[in-house]
Design a protein around this motif. Structure first.
Motif, PDB file in Angstrom:
ATOM      1  N   PRO A  53      62.974 -37.820  11.055  1.00 22.31           N
ATOM      2  CA  PRO A  53      61.632 -38.234  11.482  1.00 22.31           C
ATOM      3  C   PRO A  53      61.602 -38.399  12.990  1.00 22.31           C
ATOM      4  CG  PRO A  53      62.814 -40.091  10.521  1.00 22.31           C
ATOM      5  CD  PRO A  53      63.688 -38.894  10.326  1.00 22.31           C
ATOM      6  N   ILE A  54      60.571 -37.905  13.626  1.00 20.70           N
ATOM      7  CA  ILE A  54      60.465 -38.035  15.085  1.00 20.70           C
ATOM      8  C   ILE A  54      59.263 -38.906  15.423  1.00 20.70           C
ATOM      9  CG2 ILE A  54      61.609 -35.849  15.544  1.00 20.70           C
ATOM     10  CD1 ILE A  54      58.922 -34.566  16.018  1.00 20.70           C
ATOM     11  N   ARG A  55      59.303 -39.456  16.612  1.00 21.18           N
ATOM     12  CA  ARG A  55      58.237 -40.367  17.038  1.00 21.18           C
ATOM     13  C   ARG A  55      56.889 -39.641  17.133  1.00 21.18           C
ATOM     14  NH1 ARG A  55      60.491 -45.075  18.657  1.00 21.18           N
ATOM     15  NH2 ARG A  55      62.713 -45.042  19.190  1.00 21.18           N
ATOM     16  N   ALA A  56      55.845 -40.385  16.879  1.00 20.97           N
ATOM     17  CA  ALA A  56      54.492 -39.820  16.944  1.00 20.97           C
ATOM     18  C   ALA A  56      54.238 -39.224  18.317  1.00 20.97           C
ATOM     19  CB  ALA A  56      53.465 -40.912  16.640  1.00 20.97           C
ATOM     20  N   LYS A  57      53.541 -38.113  18.326  1.00 19.04           N
ATOM     21  CA  LYS A  57      53.139 -37.390  19.533  1.00 19.04           C
ATOM     22  C   LYS A  57      54.303 -36.679  20.217  1.00 19.04           C
ATOM     23  CE  LYS A  57      49.141 -40.360  20.466  1.00 19.04           C
ATOM     24  NZ  LYS A  57      48.438 -41.216  21.472  1.00 19.04           N
ATOM     25  N   SER A  58      55.509 -36.721  19.625  1.00 27.97           N
ATOM     26  CA  SER A  58      56.636 -35.975  20.179  1.00 27.97           C
ATOM     27  C   SER A  58      56.758 -34.652  19.439  1.00 27.97           C
ATOM     28  CB  SER A  58      57.938 -36.759  20.026  1.00 27.97           C
ATOM     29  OG  SER A  58      57.903 -37.931  20.794  1.00 27.97           O
ATOM     30  N   VAL A  63      62.148 -33.609  21.584  1.00 34.64           N
ATOM     31  CA  VAL A  63      63.243 -34.419  21.053  1.00 34.64           C
ATOM     32  C   VAL A  63      64.578 -33.714  21.277  1.00 34.64           C
ATOM     33  CG1 VAL A  63      64.254 -35.354  18.933  1.00 34.64           C
ATOM     34  CG2 VAL A  63      61.802 -35.612  19.366  1.00 34.64           C
ATOM     35  N   SER A  66      65.700 -34.110  24.901  1.00 30.07           N
ATOM     36  CA  SER A  66      66.211 -35.462  25.193  1.00 30.07           C
ATOM     37  C   SER A  66      67.603 -35.653  24.604  1.00 30.07           C
ATOM     38  CB  SER A  66      65.252 -36.513  24.628  1.00 30.07           C
ATOM     39  OG  SER A  66      63.981 -36.424  25.239  1.00 30.07           O
TER      40      SER A  66
END
Length: 255
Positions: A53-58, A63, A66
């Protein structure tokens, strides 16, 4: 041209059945090698970067950037090998657990089986024991990234999904006869296409299933053949895990 004929869902109960299974299949292939990927349950063939799961808006690409930037900055005092190109950097990151666009495969059939059964089987929400699977991949020569001198930059995402053989920059890669599929991100949809539904590859893949209740006996058979945590992970972590298994037992083992 590759042609695979199989009709029913095939299960194996032992190492010998697993080996015999390939002789019983009607396969015609023009491949220089066969690849194997073991999974404790049947899930789409997507790299870990596409499963977390990735952070919202990413985006997945953000990702990835980073993760790789931080990994590259921090590995110098921690790794015995220094990757000299971004592909080998990706391979090293992948084999040490970082989510990347690579998916692990092995050219060793028994190592593929070990990864399917090396831990107790998973269960679904209702407590049902799930089947394990070994995916068998019969690639053609053109499916490989062939010219290392002109490798595309993996992070520019301009290549199609291909098979990548890294340098032996890690003892783990060597021990596992490791090979990777390198996956292109579908930027417009922020996702990966599973290899088993990719129109280019889906007819070159077939699954061999293992019932969860047979994991522990197959695990023991593989250990007798020298396939265990220490042979797969030839470092202190693998040695410690092998000793734990040798003198104790996993939760699914009967004796």
């Amino acid at each position: 041209m590759i042609k695979i004929k199989y009709v029913v869902k095939e299960y194996i109960k032992s190492v010998s059945e697993y080996i015999e299974h390939f002789d019983s299949l009607d396969m015609i292939y023009g491949s220089s090698e066969i690849l194997f990927r073991g999974q404790s349950c049947d899930r789409p063939l997507i790299p870990k970067l596409g499963r977390i799961p990735i952070r919202a808006k990413s985006s997945i690409k953000e990702v990835e950037h980073s993760l790789i930037t931080e990994f590259k900055r921090g590995i110098l005092p921690l790794s015995e090998f220094k990757p000299d190109n971004p592909w080998d950097l990706l391979a090293l990151a992948q084999h040490h657990g970082l989510p990347t666009r690579l998916l692990d495969w092995s050219s060793n059939a028994l190592i593929g089986l070990w990864f399917a059964v090396c831990k107790p089987p998973k269960t679904d929400d209702k407590g049902k024991i799930l089947d394990g699977v070994v995916w068998v991949f019969l690639p053609s020569k053109e499916d490989f990234i062939s010219d290392e001198a002109v490798l595309p930059d993996p992070f520019k995402n301009t290549f199609t999904t291909k098979i990548f053989k890294s340098s032996m920059i890690s003892r783990r890669i060597a021990a596992q006869a490791g090979i990777f599929t390198a996956h292109r991100i579908i930027v417009t949809d922020n996702r990966f296409i599973p290899l088993n539904t990719n129109s280019k590859y889906k007819k070159k893949l077939f699954p061999v299933y293992i019932k969860g209740q047979h994991f522990w006996t197959i695990r023991r058979e593989l250990a007798q053949l020298g396939i265990n945590h220490f042979s797969i992970f030839p470092d202190l972590d693998g040695f410690s895990k092998h000793l734990e298994w040798k003198y104790a037992k996993f939760t699914d083992e009967k004796y």
